[in-house]
Design an enzyme around this catalytic site. Structure first.
Site, PDB file in Angstrom:
ATOM      1  N   CYS A 190       0.824  -1.205   0.000  1.00 26.95           N
ATOM      2  CA  CYS A 190       0.000   0.000   0.000  1.00 26.95           C
ATOM      3  C   CYS A 190       0.865   1.265   0.000  1.00 26.95           C
ATOM      4  O   CYS A 190       1.004   1.943   1.025  1.00 26.95           O
ATOM      5  CB  CYS A 190      -0.963   0.029   1.177  1.00 26.95           C
ATOM      6  SG  CYS A 190      -2.246   1.291   0.945  1.00 26.95           S
ATOM      7  N   CYS A 368      -5.383   2.199  -5.225  1.00 31.77           N
ATOM      8  CA  CYS A 368      -4.984   2.841  -3.978  1.00 31.77           C
ATOM      9  C   CYS A 368      -5.967   3.960  -3.659  1.00 31.77           C
ATOM     10  O   CYS A 368      -5.908   5.028  -4.277  1.00 31.77           O
ATOM     11  CB  CYS A 368      -3.562   3.390  -4.106  1.00 31.77           C
ATOM     12  SG  CYS A 368      -2.886   3.965  -2.551  1.00 31.77           S
TER      13      CYS A 368
END
Length: 439
Positions: A190, A368
């Site tokens: 991430c 994301c």
């Protein structure tokens, strides 16, 4: 030797009881499986559920030592006080596909030449096919002073369940000074998370009237704010509008918690360092490949699982496959990527089982949700080439409340009740949400 028949019998009864839900490690007579899955994270649980449907639960086993399973994407919001850490976790037993053998151990060694895996208790398990979903490893210890520094109240990290609540405490206790946020000089999972907490902290400090006493600083080892230009341009606008300081090519190498100092190296001028004082420090730690993979023939030169980026099949061992953060797939390591990969991998394995050539290609889809405040998100979706692969017929580079709702409320529900059951995934997971909403 003294025997305890009552304890032996009670243990047998317990094993029989557990087997009604899923087979546990206490019944270890069968040590060969058609499909062995390593890792009980998002990729491992998802693929175990899919393999159960493909070949029957009795033919599938999963090796995972943890008693708890966490939905890690929500930790960004936990660190900002918008969600509780308890909401991010559930017992592993509750997400394990029923009937699938759960080997509650750590993987110690993988030997693909003999089709065997050895666990930390010495058990050897053989397989016909292997799916590796072991994730990556966090290396807080690679930053001098950080492991002991995390014992201090002004340092937190949203990357670990042990340290995510410390971020929120440090933010709440902020008085005045520098709030410093870091991005390491390694691959990360991430990659938006280190700056998401910066935007949330800025929003919190504004809400509590402390922003005029704070200098918000983002020190990243990267030469860019974000890897996809369309979204990076929007993020730079936010940075300028909110008076956030971004320093590129700055890598955290030391924490002096007793002095509240963080030392950064200039990656463009090796050996040149700069000391930042902080009132609050959020650290995204260095990360690397799982050591078991790194020490096996399955690894590439950097230690990551060496996969064909189109089919997710191993480049050397055709009966080995991989998913998620442990792989060398050249895309951002996210839960959305796992969702997209799971459908492709399922198709690849179904073809391999029939001695047919895989016919579906993974395009590197990943996503994301860049949280920019307590009610807005920029939803970045892109492929291997860093080209946007967007779901919605709107400009996703713009901050939107709808996207925050999806991040905070919709996606966790779909994760627990869809992805982990192997019922949701494929290219563009958000696209499926959109289509459901349109029906």
């Amino acid at each position: 030797m003294q025997l305890y028949p009552d304890r032996v019998l009670s243990g047998v009864y317990i094993c029989i009881l557990i087997s009604q839900l899923h087979t546990s490690s206490c019944a270890s007579a069968k040590q060969h499986y058609k499909m062995l899955v390593l890792g009980g994270g998002s990729g491992g649980i998802t693929m175990s559920a899919r393999m159960k449907r493909m070949m029957g639960a009795e033919n599938v086993a999963i090796v995972e030592p943890s008693e708890m399973h966490y939905y890690q994407p929500i930790w960004t919001l936990v660190g900002a006080g918008a969600k509780s850490v308890a909401s991010s976790g559930r017992p592993t037993a509750s997400v394990m596909p029923s009937g699938v053998k759960w080997v509650k151990s750590k993987v110690q060694e993988i030997n693909p030449d003999t089709n065997t895996v050895r666990t930390d208790d010495g058990t050897e398990i053989s397989y016909e096919y292997l799916i590796v979903g072991l994730g990556l490893q966090l290396h807080y210890e690679k930053i001098k002073g950080l492991p002991e520094g995390l014992e201090h109240p002004k340092i937190g990290s949203n990357y670990s369940v042990q340290t995510v609540e410390k971020t929120w405490k440090a933010l709440q206790n902020f008085k005045e000074g520098n709030a410093v946020f870091t991005f390491p000089n390694t691959p990360v999972k991430c990659p938006g998370a280190p700056q998401k907490i910066m935007y949330l902290s800025d929003a919190f400090l504004r809400k509590t009237g402390k922003r005029n006493k704070a200098k918000v600083i983002y020190n990243t080892s990267l030469p860019v704010l974000f890897g996809v230009k369309k979204y990076a341009d929007s993020l730079w606008d936010i940075v300028k509008r909110r008076d956030l300081q971004v320093n590129l090519r700055q890598n955290l190498i030391e924490v002096r918690a007793d002095k509240q100092e963080a030392v950064f190296e200039n990656l463009d001028k090796p050996g040149e360092t700069k000391v930042f004082e902080y009132e609050m420090l959020h650290v995204a730690p260095p990360m690397g490949p799982h050591l078991v993979i790194k020490g096996s023939p399955l690894a590439d030169e950097a230690g990551w699982l060496d996969l064909n980026k189109d089919t997710l099949q191993h480049n050397k061992y055709p009966n080995v496959f991989g998913i998620g953060d442990c792989t060398n797939l050249p895309t951002a390591k996210t839960a959305a990527a796992v969702a997209a990969q799971s459908a492709i991998l399922n198709r690849t394995i179904s073809k391999v089982l029939k001695n047919e050539k895989p016919d579906k290609k993974y395009d590197g889809y990943t996503s994301c949700p860049l949280v920019t405040s307590y009610n807005t998100v920029i939803l970045a979706e892109f492929d291997y080439n860093g080209q946007p692969l967007e779901t919605f017929p709107i400009n996703q580079a713009k901050e939107r409340r709808l996207m925050y709702h999806m991040k905070a409320d919709v996606m966790p529900h779909l994760y627990w009740h869809g992805l982990l059951r192997g019922l949701w995934g494929g290219p563009g997971p958000y696209r499926k949400v959109f289509h459901l909403g349109m029906k």
